[in-house]
Enzyme design. Structure first.
Site, PDB file in Angstrom:
ATOM      1  N   GLU A   1      10.754  14.196  36.241  1.00  0.00           N
ATOM      2  CA  GLU A   1      10.061  13.494  35.455  1.00  0.00           C
ATOM      3  C   GLU A   1       9.098  12.408  36.223  1.00  0.00           C
ATOM      4  O   GLU A   1       9.278  11.169  36.281  1.00  0.00           O
ATOM      5  CB  GLU A   1      10.758  12.792  34.440  1.00  0.00           C
ATOM      6  CG  GLU A   1      11.154  13.666  33.436  1.00  0.00           C
ATOM      7  CD  GLU A   1      11.644  13.149  32.135  1.00  0.00           C
ATOM      8  OE1 GLU A   1      12.388  11.766  32.130  1.00  0.00           O
ATOM      9  OE2 GLU A   1      11.918  13.742  31.040  1.00  0.00           O
TER      10      GLU A   1
ATOM     11  N   CYS B   1       1.142   0.842  49.529  1.00  0.00           N
ATOM     12  CA  CYS B   1       0.469   1.430  48.392  1.00  0.00           C
ATOM     13  C   CYS B   1      -1.038   0.757  48.105  1.00  0.00           C
ATOM     14  O   CYS B   1      -1.982   1.304  47.947  1.00  0.00           O
ATOM     15  CB  CYS B   1       1.017   1.594  46.982  1.00  0.00           C
ATOM     16  SG  CYS B   1       2.534   2.454  46.981  1.00  0.00           S
TER      17      CYS B   1
ATOM     18  N   GLU C   1      13.658  20.593  29.175  1.00  0.00           N
ATOM     19  CA  GLU C   1      14.951  19.700  28.807  1.00  0.00           C
ATOM     20  C   GLU C   1      14.559  19.491  26.914  1.00  0.00           C
ATOM     21  O   GLU C   1      13.351  19.457  26.573  1.00  0.00           O
ATOM     22  CB  GLU C   1      14.918  18.265  29.138  1.00  0.00           C
ATOM     23  CG  GLU C   1      15.431  18.331  30.421  1.00  0.00           C
ATOM     24  CD  GLU C   1      15.302  16.897  31.017  1.00  0.00           C
ATOM     25  OE1 GLU C   1      15.318  15.834  30.175  1.00  0.00           O
ATOM     26  OE2 GLU C   1      15.093  16.663  32.274  1.00  0.00           O
TER      27      GLU C   1
ATOM     28  N   TRP D   1      18.870   6.838  23.547  1.00  0.00           N
ATOM     29  CA  TRP D   1      17.788   5.801  24.079  1.00  0.00           C
ATOM     30  C   TRP D   1      17.107   5.566  22.966  1.00  0.00           C
ATOM     31  O   TRP D   1      16.015   4.541  23.176  1.00  0.00           O
ATOM     32  CB  TRP D   1      17.089   6.267  25.300  1.00  0.00           C
ATOM     33  CG  TRP D   1      16.572   7.840  25.201  1.00  0.00           C
ATOM     34  CD1 TRP D   1      17.402   8.582  25.723  1.00  0.00           C
ATOM     35  CD2 TRP D   1      15.640   8.293  24.766  1.00  0.00           C
ATOM     36  NE1 TRP D   1      16.531  10.212  25.647  1.00  0.00           N
ATOM     37  CE2 TRP D   1      15.367   9.762  25.011  1.00  0.00           C
ATOM     38  CE3 TRP D   1      14.521   7.733  24.077  1.00  0.00           C
ATOM     39  CZ2 TRP D   1      14.426  10.600  24.547  1.00  0.00           C
ATOM     40  CZ3 TRP D   1      13.351   8.519  23.674  1.00  0.00           C
ATOM     41  CH2 TRP D   1      13.335  10.099  23.758  1.00  0.00           C
TER      42      TRP D   1
ATOM     43  N   GLU E   1      24.513   7.469  30.322  1.00  0.00           N
ATOM     44  CA  GLU E   1      24.056   8.642  29.378  1.00  0.00           C
ATOM     45  C   GLU E   1      25.338   9.092  28.612  1.00  0.00           C
ATOM     46  O   GLU E   1      25.145  10.340  28.284  1.00  0.00           O
ATOM     47  CB  GLU E   1      23.311   9.681  30.077  1.00  0.00           C
ATOM     48  CG  GLU E   1      21.694   9.089  30.383  1.00  0.00           C
ATOM     49  CD  GLU E   1      20.962  10.283  30.881  1.00  0.00           C
ATOM     50  OE1 GLU E   1      21.194  11.114  31.779  1.00  0.00           O
ATOM     51  OE2 GLU E   1      19.822  10.316  30.707  1.00  0.00           O
ATOM     52  N   LYS E   2      26.349   8.407  28.757  1.00  0.00           N
ATOM     53  CA  LYS E   2      27.652   9.141  28.226  1.00  0.00           C
ATOM     54  C   LYS E   2      27.589   9.483  26.526  1.00  0.00           C
ATOM     55  O   LYS E   2      28.395  10.218  26.136  1.00  0.00           O
ATOM     56  CB  LYS E   2      28.765   8.223  28.324  1.00  0.00           C
ATOM     57  CG  LYS E   2      28.688   6.866  27.784  1.00  0.00           C
ATOM     58  CD  LYS E   2      30.094   6.066  27.976  1.00  0.00           C
ATOM     59  CE  LYS E   2      29.934   4.725  27.468  1.00  0.00           C
ATOM     60  NZ  LYS E   2      28.975   3.896  28.030  1.00  0.00           N
TER      61      LYS E   2
HETATM   62  C1  GAL Z   1      15.125  13.008  30.380  1.00  0.00           C
HETATM   63  C2  GAL Z   1      15.550  12.950  31.812  1.00  0.00           C
HETATM   64  C3  GAL Z   1      17.093  13.563  31.939  1.00  0.00           C
HETATM   65  C4  GAL Z   1      17.841  12.820  30.806  1.00  0.00           C
HETATM   66  C5  GAL Z   1      17.111  12.637  29.397  1.00  0.00           C
HETATM   67  C6  GAL Z   1      17.752  12.102  28.581  1.00  0.00           C
HETATM   68  O1  GAL Z   1      13.976  12.081  30.391  1.00  0.00           O
HETATM   69  O2  GAL Z   1      14.804  14.050  32.607  1.00  0.00           O
HETATM   70  O3  GAL Z   1      17.429  13.208  33.130  1.00  0.00           O
HETATM   71  O4  GAL Z   1      17.951  11.234  31.163  1.00  0.00           O
HETATM   72  O5  GAL Z   1      15.867  12.411  29.575  1.00  0.00           O
HETATM   73  O6  GAL Z   1      17.209  12.214  27.227  1.00  0.00           O
END
Ligand code: GAL
Length: 682
Positions: free
Chosen positions: A156, A166, A313, A321, A361-362
């Site tokens: 990403e 930069c 993904e 999040w 991210e658990k």
């Molecule tokens: C994406 C990221 C992943 C993970 C995911 C969680 O944006 O590429 O590594 O963090 O979000 O939703």
């Protein structure tokens, strides 16, 4: 018609996702069990190594690939392929310690501490050199492994760095672009407030404690950030391709609304487009809207290379999040996968295969949860997606969806609108303008390409440019030619105001403003407060936000304002220009009006749709199609509502797949809440 396979070594619909065994090296039993569960879930590929740098190179120049060898080989023995990542998305501690220049500097000049991920400078020679070393080693070790089908470059790409390296690169880029400071000062209108540049090294990126009033600077900075990111990505691609050019490369993009980067530019070096979709299912304002926004993003990803793409993904159930982490309700995971495939995806892949035990991210869902079993609803739904993908491979994989309609989306217009200081600082809803033009086609199954202003328009019958504030890089000539040759063009309020460096176009009716094609000139633009309205069609449609006051030259007036001192002035116009026609909508009109206008145009232009006109698409549903051989259609019926829906008057069809409980009659199909049907029609 089928395109060449995205992943020639393994040309099937891909099912899998991010797998992070480096977090589990102390748990060998778990790793073995994971593979068993992956097989049970019909997983045929995993993405490895995305954030593994610290475990692949724990100290500078000390490489420990053995664990990765074992994982790749064991997966391969079980028929599971690998998408191999370069690890630049997150760096090890030692690297930041030894080369502080790799850490990003924020817009206010402060250098970040070590932490998080995606926190690196794309310009830093030290970062590039260390990534060259590790990428080359990875390629030398794995690029000829039979399991490895695709490179996943970094993760990403995003963000920006304002360090001295930069700043210098930016100045160099500007010198190439403008040649002299005189040209730059004019393009940026920097004589304003005495901001004139007299030396190149006075130029500094936009900053909240520095320059924000020069709009041309801000636009060029964002262009430079895309260019610098692309250059870094190219650097990584060159490293891996130097070893084996046969393995295609991708980089996982984020949703369309991550407009910090211009994906139309960034995508150029990639072989395969892939992206990470996290639609906000089950919000209170309606899943059909969420589905529509997700569909538009999928359509954009398909448009980038005019072919199918990979869903790299999505979440098996919930993210962690958002303000509130909703689980996907039963059926939604399958529907969401079908939605992506319907709009051109050749995969369903997840973040993540196994749920982390600790850190940030658990609580993000995974195919294999903390329970470590297949005995969860999420696991069962994932398995159903795996079965579905297997069933669809033969007919769906690699098929395309020819589009006769283009919706112009310009990330640079979005950048410019966000800083434009007037006419409505409380909100210029660019995305809202796109969505409301997209809605009719989305629901009706008329394929739309989400194209940028550089697109060759000759392939389309209808081109819609919602709120296209910037007319840049010869867009006017492409539109003129398109309309001259018989095309239908539609623009909406606040289009064609400024040029590529955000200088407002001068004059009344000019070719630069496309006035010859549009047939009017605009005197001024009124802005309405939230809640304030004007109307047209004798009160039938409420107008909000922006109202242009324009004067027809050659156009016909189709609708006029009902109220205020500009009552009677045109709202909707149409101008015949050579073989074609150009519509303009001069105010923010409701979606219902656009639905009607586009329905009329779809009939007039005989646009191809997924299903014949007499099939009513029930509320909350949408249909989409991909083209099978013999010009037959693979039609995807998607029900985003939480109630049963019936489509009747279907033509002769053959079922490829349906959601549980769907009922099929000879000319109708009923699907349950979040249900779908995939059929083939002549
Ligand atoms: C994406 C990221 C992943 C993970 C995911 C969680 O944006 O590429 O590594 O963090 O979000 O939703």
């Amino acid at each position: 018609m089928k395109d060449k396979a995205l992943t020639p070594k393994f040309p099937v619909m891909l099912h899998g996702g991010d797998y992070n065994p480096e977090q589990w090296l102390r748990y060998p039993d778990i790793l073995d069990k994971d593979i068993e569960l992956m097989r049970e879930a019909h997983i045929n590929v995993v993405s490895l190594g995305i954030f593994s740098w610290a475990d692949l190179e724990p100290e500078k120049d000390v490489f420990t690939f053995e664990w990765l060898d074992r994982v790749i080989n064991k997966l391969w023995d079980n028929g599971i392929h690998t998408v191999l990542a370069t690890p630049s998305g997150a760096r090890p501690q030692w690297l930041a310690q030894e080369y502080p220049e790799v850490l990003r500097v924020a817009e206010d000049g402060r250098r970040n501490l070590f932490g998080h991920r995606h926190n690196h400078c794309y310009t830093s020679p030290a970062y590039r050199e260390r990534i060259r070393i590790i990428d080359t080693k990875l390629a030398e070790r794995y690029a000829s492994h039979p399991a490895v089908i695709l490179w996943h470059i970094s993760n990403e790409f995003g963000g920006e760095c304002h360090c001295d390296l930069c700043q210098n690169a930016f100045r160099h880029w500007l010198k190439q672009k403008y040649g002299t400071l005189d040209e730059l000062n004019h393009a940026w209108w920097s004589h304003f407030w005495s901001h004139t540049y007299t030396e190149w090294n006075q130029i500094h990126s936009p900053s909240s404690i520095g320059e924000t009033s020069i709009h041309g600077l801000a636009l060029d900075w964002k262009r430079f950030v895309t260019e610098q990111t692309r250059d870094f990505m190219q650097w990584e691609i060159d490293c891996v391709k130097a070893v084996n050019p046969e393995i295609p490369v991708t980089a996982n993009f984020m949703e369309v609304f991550n407009y910090g980067l211009n994906y139309y530019e960034l995508c150029k070096p990639l072989d395969v487009i892939s992206w990470d979709a996290y639609p906000d299912w089950h919000v209170t304002w309606g899943n059909d809207r969420v589905g529509m926004i997700a569909s538009l993003s999928h359509d954009m990803m398909r448009t980038l290379k005019h072919r199918s793409f990979l869903l790299m993904e999505n979440t098996p159930s919930t993210t962690n999040w958002r303000g509130v982490s909703k689980l996907k309700k039963p059926g939604m995971h399958l529907l969401s996968a079908v939605n992506a495939i319907a709009h051109g995806s050749d995969s369903t892949m997840y973040f993540q295969i196994r749920q982390s035990r600790g850190s940030t991210e658990k609580f993000h869902s995974a195919v294999i949860s903390h329970t470590g079993t297949g005995n969860t609803r999420t696991f069962r739904e994932v398995t159903k997606v795996g079965e579905l993908l297997e069933a669809l491979t033969a007919e769906v994989y690699g098929t395309n969806a020819p589009a006769e309609v283009a919706l112009i989306f310009d990330p640079e217009t979005k950048w410019a609108l966000d800083q434009c200081n007037g006419p409505r600082n409380s909100g210029l809803d660019y995305f809202g303008a796109l969505f409301s033009c997209y809605h009719y086609f989305w629901m009706r199954g008329i394929t739309v390409n989400i194209a940028d202003p550089h697109e060759d328009l000759s392939r389309y019958k209808l081109v819609i440019a919602p709120m296209l504030y910037l007319f840049r890089d010869g867009f006017q000539d492409r539109v003129r030619k398109f309309v001259r040759n018989g095309g239908t063009f539609v623009s909406t309020v606040f289009s064609g105001i400024a040029d590529s460096t955000d200088l407002v176009m001068l004059g009344e009716a000019t070719e630069e403003k496309l006035s010859d094609v549009m047939g009017y000139w605009i005197e001024e633009t009124d802005a309405l407060h939230d809640g304030e309205t004007n109307s047209m069609s004798a009160g039938r449609y409420q107008l909000t936000e922006l109202c242009e006051i324009l004067h027809p030259t050659t156009c016909e007036v189709l609708e006029t304002y009902d109220q205020d001192y500009y009552a009677g002035y045109p709202v909707v116009t149409c101008n015949r220009y050579e073989k074609g026609q150009a519509y303009h909508i001069a105010a923010t009109v409701p979606e219902a009006y656009l639905d009607e206008l586009f329905e009329e145009l779809a009939g007039e232009l005989n646009l191809t749709s997924a299903l014949p006109e007499n099939v009513v698409i029930p509320h909350g549903c949408s249909v989409t199609w991909r083209e099978a051989e013999n010009r037959e259609k693979l039609v995807f019926i998607q029900n985003f509502s939480d109630e049963e829906r019936t489509l009747s008057l279907l033509p002769d069809y053959r079922v490829l797949a349906v959601s549980e409980g769907a009922q099929m009659e000879s000319s109708s199909i009923t699907v349950g809440a979040f249900g779908y049907a995939i059929i083939r029609v002549k």
